[in-house]
Write an enzyme that holds these catalytic residues in place. Structure first.
Site, PDB file in Angstrom:
ATOM      1  N   GLU A 134       0.823  -1.217   0.000  1.00 50.71           N
ATOM      2  CA  GLU A 134       0.000   0.000   0.000  1.00 50.71           C
ATOM      3  C   GLU A 134       0.860   1.270   0.000  1.00 50.71           C
ATOM      4  O   GLU A 134       1.057   1.896   1.034  1.00 50.71           O
ATOM      5  CB  GLU A 134      -0.956   0.029   1.199  1.00 50.71           C
ATOM      6  N   LYS A 177      -2.722  -2.090  -2.879  1.00 51.13           N
ATOM      7  CA  LYS A 177      -3.784  -1.223  -2.352  1.00 51.13           C
ATOM      8  C   LYS A 177      -3.381   0.205  -2.684  1.00 51.13           C
ATOM      9  O   LYS A 177      -2.382   0.714  -2.166  1.00 51.13           O
ATOM     10  CB  LYS A 177      -3.960  -1.414  -0.840  1.00 51.13           C
TER      11      LYS A 177
END
Length: 291
Positions: free
Chosen positions: A174, A209
């Protein structure tokens, strides 16, 4: 027996983010209608947030098939829901468990905030694996279109990702792009190029993500990449309505929202009200994810 990898790859739903940690927990509790005066010290604070998460997980609408995965905070993973370890309670509801592994952010340098060191990571990964957890999530933040900073942040994400893969878990990388950052459209192109470059250095699949890009479908070639199991989107400060509207423009990208999922839930709601509110948010986010 649920095939967790297949469930995530098929992507017919979204991943719930239930992983607010120390710093963001009081804010999450206040949003839920639990005032600071109702708890004292970390243990009571985490007990309150665990009550909230247990209520979400056991709510009928949470296991209606539209939530395909859930990201847990370490203390939630180690806790219990209805007398079972939380990951098992999720698996029993057909939901793939993930664990947030990062220890927060370093101060900004080169327009980015790298992850702090994680000296206990191998121990945490072994414990997560033993509890049936499928994957991990690690967050760092990009605040400006600085090529050097973005290259460093992506390299660090993949370095940790390799450690996760070695432990037999699937990493969700992420590198969040701050949605308020200037020059984000340009910076996201740099980010994509760095991710594509680093994907060449691994043999197994990872998840990504990412912030919902300024340019719709910018990440289409990441979504289609053989080394990417799934690309999920963070809400990044957008309201549920805004996040869903933006996400729906991006084919194949599914939600992994926290605020967008939880913003209308309140401690004082009856179980029926709570479940209806949660169910409405789940329906809206699911529709944007499979659009």
């Amino acid at each position: 027996m649920m095939d967790m990898k297949k469930q995530i790859a098929d992507g017919q739903g979204f991943v719930a983010a239930l992983d607010q940690s120390g710093g963001s927990t009081p804010k999450a509790l206040r949003g839920y209608g639990v005032e600071d005066s109702e708890w004292s010290g970390d243990d009571e604070m985490f007990a309150k947030i665990h009550e909230m998460r247990s209520r979400i997980i056991t709510s009928p609408s949470f296991s209606n098939g539209k939530v395909i995965g859930a990201i847990l905070f370490e203390k939630t993973m180690d806790g219990q829901v209805e007398g079972k370890p939380t990951p098992q309670a999720l698996i029993d509801r057909g939901i793939v468990p993930f664990i947030k592994i990062d220890k927060g952010l370093e101060d900004e340098a080169n327009g980015v905030q790298m992850m702090k060191p994680m000296p206990e990571l191998d121990t945490l990964l072994a414990r997560a694996k033993s509890l049936g957890v499928f994957g991990t999530k690690e967050r760092s933040v990009i605040n400006e279109a600085n090529p050097e900073g973005i290259a460093a942040i992506v390299a660090q994400q993949f370095e940790v990702g390799r450690q996760v893969l070695a432990a037999g878990l699937v990493p969700m990388l992420e590198p969040e792009y701050n949605i308020k950052a200037e020059g984000r459209a340009e910076g996201e192109k740099i980010l994509k190029a760095e991710i594509l470059k680093n994907l060449e250095s691994i043999d197994e699949q990872v998840m990504l993500k990412l912030s919902i890009p300024v340019e719709a479908n910018l990440y289409a070639d990441l979504i289609a990449h053989p080394k990417v199991l799934a690309v999920v989107a963070l809400s990044g400060g957008y309201s549920t309505d805004e996040a869903c509207a933006e996400l729906a423009k991006n084919k194949g990208m599914i939600a992994s929202f926290s605020r967008g999922l939880l913003q209308d839930l309140r401690a004082g709601q009856s179980d029926a009200e709570f479940d209806k509110t949660l169910g409405d948010a789940i329906d809206q986010i699911h529709a944007a994810s499979v659009a």
